[in-house]
Design a protein around this motif. Structure first.
Motif, PDB file in Angstrom:
ATOM      1  N   LEU A   4      10.610 -24.164 -40.531  1.00 42.45           N
ATOM      2  CA  LEU A   4       9.985 -24.919 -41.607  1.00 42.45           C
ATOM      3  C   LEU A   4       8.751 -24.187 -42.105  1.00 42.45           C
ATOM      4  O   LEU A   4       8.522 -24.071 -43.307  1.00 42.45           O
ATOM      5  CB  LEU A   4       9.615 -26.332 -41.131  1.00 42.45           C
ATOM      6  N   PHE A   5       7.932 -23.676 -41.182  1.00 38.60           N
ATOM      7  CA  PHE A   5       6.738 -22.947 -41.581  1.00 38.60           C
ATOM      8  C   PHE A   5       7.105 -21.646 -42.280  1.00 38.60           C
ATOM      9  O   PHE A   5       6.445 -21.237 -43.244  1.00 38.60           O
ATOM     10  CB  PHE A   5       5.867 -22.670 -40.359  1.00 38.60           C
ATOM     11  N   LEU A  69      10.361 -35.102 -50.842  1.00 39.74           N
ATOM     12  CA  LEU A  69       9.249 -34.704 -51.686  1.00 39.74           C
ATOM     13  C   LEU A  69       9.400 -33.220 -51.986  1.00 39.74           C
ATOM     14  O   LEU A  69       9.881 -32.455 -51.148  1.00 39.74           O
ATOM     15  CB  LEU A  69       7.912 -34.960 -51.001  1.00 39.74           C
ATOM     16  N   SER A  70       8.985 -32.808 -53.167  1.00 38.34           N
ATOM     17  CA  SER A  70       9.085 -31.401 -53.522  1.00 38.34           C
ATOM     18  C   SER A  70       7.886 -30.983 -54.366  1.00 38.34           C
ATOM     19  O   SER A  70       7.266 -31.807 -55.047  1.00 38.34           O
ATOM     20  CB  SER A  70      10.389 -31.116 -54.288  1.00 38.34           C
ATOM     21  N   GLY A  87      11.006 -28.198 -51.047  1.00 37.59           N
ATOM     22  CA  GLY A  87      11.213 -29.620 -50.782  1.00 37.59           C
ATOM     23  C   GLY A  87      11.349 -29.873 -49.289  1.00 37.59           C
ATOM     24  O   GLY A  87      11.752 -28.988 -48.526  1.00 37.59           O
ATOM     25  N   PHE A  88      11.014 -31.091 -48.874  1.00 35.65           N
ATOM     26  CA  PHE A  88      11.133 -31.427 -47.453  1.00 35.65           C
ATOM     27  C   PHE A  88      11.368 -32.924 -47.295  1.00 35.65           C
ATOM     28  O   PHE A  88      11.032 -33.725 -48.180  1.00 35.65           O
ATOM     29  CB  PHE A  88       9.875 -31.005 -46.673  1.00 35.65           C
ATOM     30  N   ASN A 103      13.921 -33.177 -39.258  1.00 40.91           N
ATOM     31  CA  ASN A 103      12.996 -32.588 -40.227  1.00 40.91           C
ATOM     32  C   ASN A 103      13.734 -31.489 -40.979  1.00 40.91           C
ATOM     33  O   ASN A 103      14.389 -30.636 -40.359  1.00 40.91           O
ATOM     34  CB  ASN A 103      11.772 -31.993 -39.532  1.00 40.91           C
ATOM     35  N   SER A 104      13.618 -31.508 -42.292  1.00 34.18           N
ATOM     36  CA  SER A 104      14.346 -30.529 -43.094  1.00 34.18           C
ATOM     37  C   SER A 104      13.451 -30.007 -44.214  1.00 34.18           C
ATOM     38  O   SER A 104      12.666 -30.760 -44.800  1.00 34.18           O
ATOM     39  CB  SER A 104      15.611 -31.157 -43.691  1.00 34.18           C
TER      40      SER A 104
END
Length: 226
Positions: A4-5, A69-70, A87-88, A103-104
């Motif tokens: 993710l980071f 959210l993006s 986006g995540f 978590n994506s």
């Protein structure tokens, strides 16, 4: 989590590079206009292939309608448009002592072309995009205990990760203010075809008989330029 980071850092690097190049183009009077935006979205995904395994392990399945959210920016030049966004989303679900957390994060690049322009300056865009998504899934049993006096008493927790590439068509409808001719709202619809089909992996253990994810998704975004 490190995936993710990595995606976020990649987004920031590409965004800074693109913004710098846009300033050079603008100085050459080539008419490239950069605008940033944030978005709210809803995805409809094919059921995850790992869901039957979760059910057999008494863990609730992953829902198919995540909210996201993006953040991103748009480069307009003539009738053409390029979007780059990050986006995540997060999903959590529990049933009794069993539960999961997903978590994506995703990085998306789209090309769009203005095909219809109305008298009030509202526009319809069509195009295509490429996306990279990475997901981290944790599932657990809260009835287990952790004994710090027992070197082997770590409880019952599994953490897996999965990455996918998507490609697909996009349709956008932009609303413009007639007074200042600036975009203030956009509806973006994208259908993504999975072109990678990667299996679940783990940074902490060997995964035997892993499950491959091949599902597609439909993505609807409400975008607010600023």
């Amino acid at each position: 989590m490190k995936n993710l980071f990595t995606s976020l850092l990649l987004f920031l690097f590409v965004g800074m590079t693109f913004a710098q190049e846009s300033e050079l183009l603008a100085s050459d009077k080539k008419g490239l206009d950069i605008n940033f935006y944030f978005g709210l979205g809803l995805q409809y995904t094919d059921a995850l292939e790992i869901n039957p395994f979760l059910s057999e392990s008494n863990v609730p399945t992953v829902r198919r309608f995540p909210f996201e959210l993006s953040f991103g920016f748009t480069g307009d030049f003539g009738e053409n448009r390029i979007d780059l966004d990050f986006g995540f989303y997060n999903q959590e679900r529990e049933r009794g002592d069993y539960g999961h957390q997903l978590n994506s994060a995703q990085l998306s690049l789209r090309y769009l072309r203005n095909v219809v322009q109305f008298e009030d300056k509202s526009r319809i865009f069509i195009g295509a995009g490429l996306s990279y998504r990475t997901s981290e899934l944790e599932f657990y049993d809260k009835s287990e205990s952790i004994d710090l006096n027992d070197a082997g008493g770590f409880g019952d927790l599994a953490k897996l990760n999965n990455s996918q590439f998507y490609i697909g068509p996009s349709l956008g409808f932009s609303l413009f203010s007639p007074k200042d001719r600036e975009e203030y709202l956009r509806l973006q619809l994208t259908y993504d075809f999975n072109i990678s089909g990667n299996s679940w992996e783990s940074d902490y253990a060997q995964v035997n008989n892993s499950i491959e994810e091949t599902g597609n998704r439909l993505r609807l975004q409400v975008i607010f330029p600023f």
